[in-house]
Motif scaffolding. Structure first.
Motif, PDB file in Angstrom:
ATOM      1  N   GLN A  48       0.898  -0.973   0.044  1.00 50.76           N
ATOM      2  CA  GLN A  48       0.023   0.195   0.016  1.00 50.76           C
ATOM      3  C   GLN A  48       0.718   1.237   0.058  1.00 50.76           C
ATOM      4  O   GLN A  48       2.025   1.319   0.450  1.00 50.76           O
ATOM      5  CB  GLN A  48      -0.950   0.065   1.034  1.00 50.76           C
ATOM      6  N   LEU A  49       0.249   2.310  -0.566  1.00 48.03           N
ATOM      7  CA  LEU A  49       1.191   3.588  -0.489  1.00 48.03           C
ATOM      8  C   LEU A  49       0.946   4.119   0.788  1.00 48.03           C
ATOM      9  O   LEU A  49       0.072   3.933   1.584  1.00 48.03           O
ATOM     10  CB  LEU A  49       0.362   4.594  -1.603  1.00 48.03           C
ATOM     11  N   ARG A  50       1.869   4.986   1.193  1.00 44.14           N
ATOM     12  CA  ARG A  50       2.176   5.437   2.704  1.00 44.14           C
ATOM     13  C   ARG A  50       0.986   6.400   2.903  1.00 44.14           C
ATOM     14  O   ARG A  50       0.546   6.153   4.164  1.00 44.14           O
ATOM     15  CB  ARG A  50       3.280   6.115   2.711  1.00 44.14           C
ATOM     16  N   ASP A  51       0.500   6.899   2.071  1.00 44.94           N
ATOM     17  CA  ASP A  51      -0.858   7.842   2.456  1.00 44.94           C
ATOM     18  C   ASP A  51      -2.009   7.098   2.443  1.00 44.94           C
ATOM     19  O   ASP A  51      -2.882   7.720   2.994  1.00 44.94           O
ATOM     20  CB  ASP A  51      -0.750   8.828   1.419  1.00 44.94           C
ATOM     21  N   GLU A  52      -1.967   5.733   1.985  1.00 42.55           N
ATOM     22  CA  GLU A  52      -3.234   5.143   2.008  1.00 42.55           C
ATOM     23  C   GLU A  52      -3.447   4.211   3.402  1.00 42.55           C
ATOM     24  O   GLU A  52      -4.387   3.884   3.780  1.00 42.55           O
ATOM     25  CB  GLU A  52      -3.136   3.994   1.016  1.00 42.55           C
ATOM     26  N   VAL A  53      -2.364   4.241   4.251  1.00 38.86           N
ATOM     27  CA  VAL A  53      -2.381   3.592   5.636  1.00 38.86           C
ATOM     28  C   VAL A  53      -3.123   4.601   6.374  1.00 38.86           C
ATOM     29  O   VAL A  53      -2.468   5.732   6.742  1.00 38.86           O
ATOM     30  CB  VAL A  53      -0.720   3.275   6.061  1.00 38.86           C
ATOM     31  N   ASP A  54      -4.139   3.851   7.229  1.00 40.28           N
ATOM     32  CA  ASP A  54      -4.840   4.554   8.135  1.00 40.28           C
ATOM     33  C   ASP A  54      -4.063   4.394   9.403  1.00 40.28           C
ATOM     34  O   ASP A  54      -4.390   3.288  10.224  1.00 40.28           O
ATOM     35  CB  ASP A  54      -6.344   4.081   8.039  1.00 40.28           C
ATOM     36  N   THR A  55      -3.467   5.363   9.756  1.00 38.01           N
ATOM     37  CA  THR A  55      -2.402   5.283  11.177  1.00 38.01           C
ATOM     38  C   THR A  55      -3.453   5.096  12.380  1.00 38.01           C
ATOM     39  O   THR A  55      -2.928   4.654  13.398  1.00 38.01           O
ATOM     40  CB  THR A  55      -1.494   6.442  11.215  1.00 38.01           C
ATOM     41  N   SER A  56      -4.620   5.661  12.488  1.00 35.94           N
ATOM     42  CA  SER A  56      -5.439   5.208  13.474  1.00 35.94           C
ATOM     43  C   SER A  56      -5.916   3.779  13.758  1.00 35.94           C
ATOM     44  O   SER A  56      -6.373   3.600  14.891  1.00 35.94           O
ATOM     45  CB  SER A  56      -6.707   6.206  13.346  1.00 35.94           C
ATOM     46  N   THR A  57      -5.625   3.241  12.620  1.00 36.22           N
ATOM     47  CA  THR A  57      -6.022   1.618  13.017  1.00 36.22           C
ATOM     48  C   THR A  57      -4.532   0.949  13.396  1.00 36.22           C
ATOM     49  O   THR A  57      -4.740  -0.616  13.681  1.00 36.22           O
ATOM     50  CB  THR A  57      -6.616   1.120  11.822  1.00 36.22           C
ATOM     51  N   LEU A  58      -3.354   1.403  13.436  1.00 40.71           N
ATOM     52  CA  LEU A  58      -2.263   0.602  13.856  1.00 40.71           C
ATOM     53  C   LEU A  58      -2.080   0.672  15.484  1.00 40.71           C
ATOM     54  O   LEU A  58      -2.578   1.614  15.918  1.00 40.71           O
ATOM     55  CB  LEU A  58      -1.276   1.549  13.270  1.00 40.71           C
TER      56      LEU A  58
END
Length: 96
Positions: A48-58
Protein backbone atom coordinates in the motif's frame (compact mmCIF):
# COMPACT_ATOMS: atom_id res chain seq x y z
CA UNK A 1 40.40 25.88 41.13
CA UNK A 2 40.07 24.67 37.56
CA UNK A 3 40.59 21.07 38.73
CA UNK A 4 37.65 21.37 41.09
CA UNK A 5 35.45 22.82 38.37
CA UNK A 6 36.39 20.00 35.98
CA UNK A 7 35.74 17.35 38.66
CA UNK A 8 32.37 18.88 39.51
CA UNK A 9 31.38 19.01 35.84
CA UNK A 10 32.33 15.33 35.42
CA UNK A 11 30.24 14.32 38.42
CA UNK A 12 27.30 16.35 37.21
CA UNK A 13 27.41 14.64 33.83
CA UNK A 14 27.52 11.20 35.45
CA UNK A 15 24.59 12.05 37.69
CA UNK A 16 22.55 13.09 34.65
CA UNK A 17 22.86 9.54 33.24
CA UNK A 18 21.30 7.89 36.29
CA UNK A 19 17.57 7.68 36.91
CA UNK A 20 15.58 7.65 40.13
CA UNK A 21 15.22 3.86 40.08
CA UNK A 22 18.96 3.29 39.73
CA UNK A 23 19.03 2.34 36.05
CA UNK A 24 21.24 4.12 33.57
CA UNK A 25 20.61 4.98 29.93
CA UNK A 26 22.52 1.83 28.89
CA UNK A 27 20.36 -0.56 30.93
CA UNK A 28 17.77 -2.55 28.99
CA UNK A 29 14.28 -1.98 30.31
CA UNK A 30 11.41 -4.09 28.97
CA UNK A 31 8.42 -1.80 28.56
CA UNK A 32 6.28 -4.32 26.72
CA UNK A 33 4.55 -5.54 29.91
CA UNK A 34 3.56 -8.82 28.27
CA UNK A 35 2.12 -7.22 25.14
CA UNK A 36 2.91 -8.83 21.83
CA UNK A 37 3.56 -7.14 18.52
CA UNK A 38 0.70 -7.77 16.06
CA UNK A 39 2.84 -7.32 12.92
CA UNK A 40 1.65 -10.65 11.51
CA UNK A 41 -1.93 -9.35 11.46
CA UNK A 42 -0.90 -6.22 9.53
CA UNK A 43 0.95 -7.87 6.62
CA UNK A 44 -1.90 -6.71 4.38
CA UNK A 45 -0.32 -3.25 4.52
CA UNK A 46 2.62 -4.42 2.39
CA UNK A 47 2.31 -2.85 -1.04
CA UNK A 48 0.00 0.00 0.00
CA UNK A 49 1.05 3.60 -0.53
CA UNK A 50 2.15 5.37 2.63
CA UNK A 51 -0.69 7.88 2.31
CA UNK A 52 -3.24 5.06 2.09
CA UNK A 53 -2.31 3.64 5.50
CA UNK A 54 -4.83 4.70 8.15
CA UNK A 55 -2.53 5.24 11.12
CA UNK A 56 -5.48 5.43 13.52
CA UNK A 57 -5.94 1.67 13.06
CA UNK A 58 -2.32 0.83 13.86
CA UNK A 59 -1.47 -0.57 17.30
CA UNK A 60 0.39 1.57 19.79
CA UNK A 61 3.35 1.67 19.86
CA UNK A 62 4.22 1.75 16.18
CA UNK A 63 6.61 3.69 14.00
CA UNK A 64 6.57 4.31 10.30
CA UNK A 65 9.79 5.22 8.56
CA UNK A 66 11.51 5.04 5.22
CA UNK A 67 14.66 3.15 4.41
CA UNK A 68 17.59 5.38 5.26
CA UNK A 69 15.65 7.44 7.81
CA UNK A 70 17.24 7.99 11.20
CA UNK A 71 15.59 5.77 13.82
CA UNK A 72 16.61 4.64 17.27
CA UNK A 73 18.23 1.24 17.55
CA UNK A 74 16.38 0.20 20.70
CA UNK A 75 14.50 -3.07 20.42
CA UNK A 76 10.94 -3.07 21.70
CA UNK A 77 9.23 -6.42 21.26
CA UNK A 78 5.79 -4.81 21.46
CA UNK A 79 6.45 -2.12 18.82
CA UNK A 80 5.36 -2.57 15.23
CA UNK A 81 7.60 -1.07 12.54
CA UNK A 82 6.19 -0.12 9.16
CA UNK A 83 9.02 0.35 6.67
CA UNK A 84 8.36 2.46 3.58
CA UNK A 85 10.34 1.66 0.43
CA UNK A 86 11.84 4.08 -2.06
CA UNK A 87 8.67 3.90 -4.16
CA UNK A 88 6.51 5.23 -1.28
CA UNK A 89 4.87 1.88 -0.62
CA UNK A 90 4.95 -0.23 2.53
CA UNK A 91 7.86 -2.58 2.06
CA UNK A 92 7.82 -4.46 5.35
CA UNK A 93 5.86 -4.76 8.60
CA UNK A 94 7.85 -6.24 11.47
CA UNK A 95 8.28 -6.16 15.23
CA UNK A 96 11.00 -4.31 17.07
Amino acid sequence: MIRYAAAFASLAMLAACATADGTTENDVVDLSEGRECPAQQFQLLVGQLRDEVDTSTLPVPYRMYGRGDAVTMDYRPDRMNVVIGDDGRVERVACG
